[in-house]
Motif scaffolding. Structure first.
Motif, PDB file in Angstrom:
ATOM      1  N   LEU A 100       0.807  -1.223   0.000  1.00 28.28           N
ATOM      2  CA  LEU A 100       0.000   0.000   0.000  1.00 28.28           C
ATOM      3  C   LEU A 100       0.838   1.270   0.000  1.00 28.28           C
ATOM      4  O   LEU A 100       0.515   2.237  -0.693  1.00 28.28           O
ATOM      5  N   ALA A 101       1.903   1.304   0.789  1.00 34.28           N
ATOM      6  CA  ALA A 101       2.665   2.540   0.953  1.00 34.28           C
ATOM      7  C   ALA A 101       3.850   2.655   0.000  1.00 34.28           C
ATOM      8  O   ALA A 101       4.236   3.756  -0.374  1.00 34.28           O
ATOM      9  N   PHE A 102       4.447   1.518  -0.365  1.00 32.66           N
ATOM     10  CA  PHE A 102       5.685   1.571  -1.145  1.00 32.66           C
ATOM     11  C   PHE A 102       5.563   0.929  -2.523  1.00 32.66           C
ATOM     12  O   PHE A 102       6.546   0.840  -3.256  1.00 32.66           O
ATOM     13  N   GLY A 103       4.357   0.465  -2.884  1.00 31.82           N
ATOM     14  CA  GLY A 103       4.140  -0.115  -4.199  1.00 31.82           C
ATOM     15  C   GLY A 103       4.851  -1.439  -4.424  1.00 31.82           C
ATOM     16  O   GLY A 103       5.130  -1.799  -5.560  1.00 31.82           O
ATOM     17  N   GLN A 104       5.143  -2.177  -3.369  1.00 34.38           N
ATOM     18  CA  GLN A 104       5.832  -3.467  -3.478  1.00 34.38           C
ATOM     19  C   GLN A 104       4.782  -4.578  -3.575  1.00 34.38           C
ATOM     20  O   GLN A 104       4.231  -5.006  -2.576  1.00 34.38           O
ATOM     21  N   LYS A 105       4.528  -5.012  -4.778  1.00 35.33           N
ATOM     22  CA  LYS A 105       3.464  -5.994  -5.011  1.00 35.33           C
ATOM     23  C   LYS A 105       3.960  -7.421  -4.810  1.00 35.33           C
ATOM     24  O   LYS A 105       5.118  -7.728  -5.080  1.00 35.33           O
ATOM     25  N   LEU A 106       3.059  -8.287  -4.355  1.00 40.27           N
ATOM     26  CA  LEU A 106       3.357  -9.708  -4.197  1.00 40.27           C
ATOM     27  C   LEU A 106       2.843 -10.465  -5.413  1.00 40.27           C
ATOM     28  O   LEU A 106       1.769 -10.164  -5.924  1.00 40.27           O
ATOM     29  N   ASP A 107       3.607 -11.461  -5.835  1.00 40.00           N
ATOM     30  CA  ASP A 107       3.114 -12.323  -6.907  1.00 40.00           C
ATOM     31  C   ASP A 107       2.278 -13.453  -6.284  1.00 40.00           C
ATOM     32  O   ASP A 107       2.043 -13.461  -5.066  1.00 40.00           O
ATOM     33  N   ALA A 108       1.829 -14.373  -7.099  1.00 43.59           N
ATOM     34  CA  ALA A 108       0.965 -15.455  -6.608  1.00 43.59           C
ATOM     35  C   ALA A 108       1.667 -16.287  -5.539  1.00 43.59           C
ATOM     36  O   ALA A 108       1.061 -16.658  -4.528  1.00 43.59           O
ATOM     37  N   TRP A 109       2.965 -16.587  -5.744  1.00 45.66           N
ATOM     38  CA  TRP A 109       3.685 -17.378  -4.747  1.00 45.66           C
ATOM     39  C   TRP A 109       3.869 -16.610  -3.444  1.00 45.66           C
ATOM     40  O   TRP A 109       3.870 -17.201  -2.358  1.00 45.66           O
ATOM     41  N   GLY A 110       4.009 -15.312  -3.542  1.00 46.63           N
ATOM     42  CA  GLY A 110       4.079 -14.487  -2.330  1.00 46.63           C
ATOM     43  C   GLY A 110       2.782 -14.564  -1.540  1.00 46.63           C
ATOM     44  O   GLY A 110       2.787 -14.658  -0.314  1.00 46.63           O
ATOM     45  N   MET A 111       1.668 -14.534  -2.272  1.00 46.40           N
ATOM     46  CA  MET A 111       0.357 -14.666  -1.612  1.00 46.40           C
ATOM     47  C   MET A 111       0.206 -16.042  -0.967  1.00 46.40           C
ATOM     48  O   MET A 111      -0.320 -16.156   0.144  1.00 46.40           O
ATOM     49  N   VAL A 112       0.673 -17.076  -1.661  1.00 43.10           N
ATOM     50  CA  VAL A 112       0.626 -18.433  -1.087  1.00 43.10           C
ATOM     51  C   VAL A 112       1.458 -18.476   0.194  1.00 43.10           C
ATOM     52  O   VAL A 112       1.026 -19.033   1.209  1.00 43.10           O
ATOM     53  N   GLY A 113       2.627 -17.881   0.153  1.00 47.62           N
ATOM     54  CA  GLY A 113       3.477 -17.842   1.341  1.00 47.62           C
ATOM     55  C   GLY A 113       2.808 -17.131   2.498  1.00 47.62           C
ATOM     56  O   GLY A 113       2.865 -17.597   3.647  1.00 47.62           O
ATOM     57  N   MET A 114       2.158 -16.012   2.226  1.00 48.18           N
ATOM     58  CA  MET A 114       1.442 -15.274   3.276  1.00 48.18           C
ATOM     59  C   MET A 114       0.303 -16.114   3.845  1.00 48.18           C
ATOM     60  O   MET A 114       0.077 -16.142   5.053  1.00 48.18           O
TER      61      MET A 114
END
Length: 133
Positions: A100-114
């Motif tokens: 939200l603040a720094f524009g650092q987007k997660l990819d699909a694997w990042g979402m899976v990790g979260m």
């Protein structure tokens, strides 16, 4: 509420209620500590290596508050459980702030990790008998 609580004398019931409030307050303190740590870490990004005064002050105060509140929460929360929650939610919240603040987007694997991190925190707190809750 324990099944036996109805059989306790009134003074014991009041004491048990105070203990529950005390323990709940420690969970609230842990939550505030996590937020303070996320604020401090966000400010660390903007402090530019401690070269900017205002974000640097936020970093120092945020981490001091976070660790102080964590130490208070550890009065009743087992350290392993508290740290798992601290780390898991801190990671997820920092990923959200980064997005939200720094524009650092997660990819699909990042979402899976979260999702796995959140699942792990859930398992520890709801399904595991690891520590005294």
């Amino acid at each position: 509420m324990p099944a036996f609580q109805g059989f306790l004398p009134s003074f014991a019931q009041k004491k048990l209620s105070r203990i529950k409030v005390y323990m709940m307050n420690n969970w609230v303190l842990l939550g505030i500590a996590i937020v303070a740590e996320v604020v401090a870490t966000s400010a660390l990004k903007t402090s530019e290596g401690f070269t900017r005064l205002a974000p640097s002050v936020v970093v120092i105060l945020g981490y001091a508050a976070a660790f102080y509140l964590l130490s208070l929460a550890l009065r009743t929360i087992p350290v392993g459980i508290a740290y798992a929650i601290w780390a898991g939610l801190g990671i997820v919240l920092m990923a959200a702030v980064g997005w939200l603040a720094f524009g650092q987007k997660l990819d699909a694997w990042g979402m899976v990790g979260m999702a796995l991190i959140v699942s792990g925190v859930f398992v520890l707190n709801v399904l595991s008998r690891t520590g005294a809750h």
